[in-house]
Design a protein around this motif. Structure first.
Motif, PDB file in Angstrom:
ATOM      1  N   SER A  85       0.812  -1.212   0.000  1.00  0.00           N
ATOM      2  CA  SER A  85       0.000   0.000   0.000  1.00  0.00           C
ATOM      3  C   SER A  85       0.846   1.263   0.000  1.00  0.00           C
ATOM      4  N   ARG A 132      -5.021   3.521  -0.043  1.00  0.00           N
ATOM      5  CA  ARG A 132      -4.574   2.342  -0.793  1.00  0.00           C
ATOM      6  C   ARG A 132      -4.722   1.085   0.060  1.00  0.00           C
ATOM      7  N   ALA A 133      -4.397   1.187   1.342  1.00  0.00           N
ATOM      8  CA  ALA A 133      -4.553   0.031   2.235  1.00  0.00           C
ATOM      9  C   ALA A 133      -6.008  -0.389   2.331  1.00  0.00           C
ATOM     10  N   LEU A 176      -6.942  -2.344  -0.741  1.00  0.00           N
ATOM     11  CA  LEU A 176      -6.406  -3.704  -0.703  1.00  0.00           C
ATOM     12  C   LEU A 176      -7.182  -4.573   0.275  1.00  0.00           C
TER      13      LEU A 176
END
Length: 209
Positions: free
Chosen positions: A118, A124-125, A128
Motif C-alpha cells: 500500500s 490504498r490500504a 487492498l
C-alpha cells in the motif's frame, strides 16, 4: 487532556482485539487474527458474539491463514455455532476460508506485506483490504481503527462510528482536533472507546460531566 477523555480512556478503552485475546503487535498472526475479527464484526451481529466466534475459531486452530485454511468448512461452521454466531454461520465459514487462502497466496500469510504494497497509504490500504472476501467499508474501518496501534501511518483513524461517540460526549467531531486529545500510541484505544460510547447510550451518559 479533557476530563471526559481521561475518564473515557480509564473506563472504556479496551480495544475489541484485546477483548478477543488478540495482541496489538505488528506480527503476522496478530494481524491475521485482527482481519478475522473485522470479518466477523462486519455482519449484523453483536460485537460480543463476534468476539466469541473469533476466540472459538482461534481455539480450533484457525489463528493463522494456514490453520484456518486447514479447518474444514464444517469445522468452521461448528466453531461459529459454539459462539451462537447464527444466521450467517455457513456463508461466513465460506468467506473465512476464501479469505485465509487469499492472505496466504497473495501475501505469503503476512499482512505486513499489505502495508508495504500500500506504500503505507491509508486509502490504498483500504482498497487492498476490500479485496478480501467479507471485508467491505465497515470491515476496513474495524481493521484500521484497531491496526493503528501497530501501524502509526494509519493515525488518526476515527471513522463515522467513533465520531458519533465523540458527538455524544460533546467532543469535537473533527478527526484532527479529536486526535490532539490523546498521544498517538493511545489512538486505537481512544477510537475503540468512542465506538463503545456510540453503541451504548448508558455508557455515554455515565461519562458526561
Amino acid at each position: 487532556m479533557d476530563a471526559v477523555v481521561r475518564k473515557l480512556l480509564r473506563e472504556a478503552s479496551t480495544t475489541f482485539a484485546e477483548e478477543a485475546g488478540i495482541p496489538l503487535k505488528d506480527q503476522p498472526a496478530a494481524l491475521f487474527k485482527l482481519l478475522v475479527l473485522a470479518n466477523l464484526m462486519s455482519t449484523r451481529i453483536s460485537s460480543d458474539i463476534a468476539m466469541d466466534a473469533a476466540r472459538e475459531l482461534f481455539a480450533a486452530g484457525g489463528g493463522t491463514p494456514r490453520g484456518l485454511g486447514r479447518l474444514s468448512w464444517q469445522e468452521r461452521v461448528d466453531a461459529l455455532g459454539r459462539a451462537h454466531y447464527v444466521r450467517y454461520d455457513e456463508s461466513t465459514a465460506s468467506r473465512l476460508g476464501d479469505m485465509a487462502e487469499m492472505v496466504q497466496d497473495k501475501y505469503g500469510g503476512d499482512l505486513r506485506r499489505l502495508a508495504i504494497e500500500s506504500g503505507r497509504d491509508r486509502e490504498r490500504a483500504g482498497k487492498l483490504l476490500r479485496e478480501f472476501p467479507g471485508i467491505g467499508p465497515t470491515g476496513v474501518d474495524i481493521f484500521c481503527r484497531e491496526a493503528q496501534a501497530m501501524w502509526p501511518w494509519l493515525r488518526p483513524y476515527l471513522d463515522s462510528l467513533a465520531l458519533k461517540g465523540a458527538e455524544r460526549l460533546g467532543l469535537s467531531t473533527d478527526p484532527e482536533r479529536l486526535a490532539d486529545e490523546v498521544p498517538g500510541k493511545d489512538m486505537s484505544r481512544f477510537a475503540a472507546a468512542l465506538v463503545r460510547v456510540a453503541r451504548d447510550k448508558k455508557l455515554a451518559d455515565s461519562l458526561k460531566p
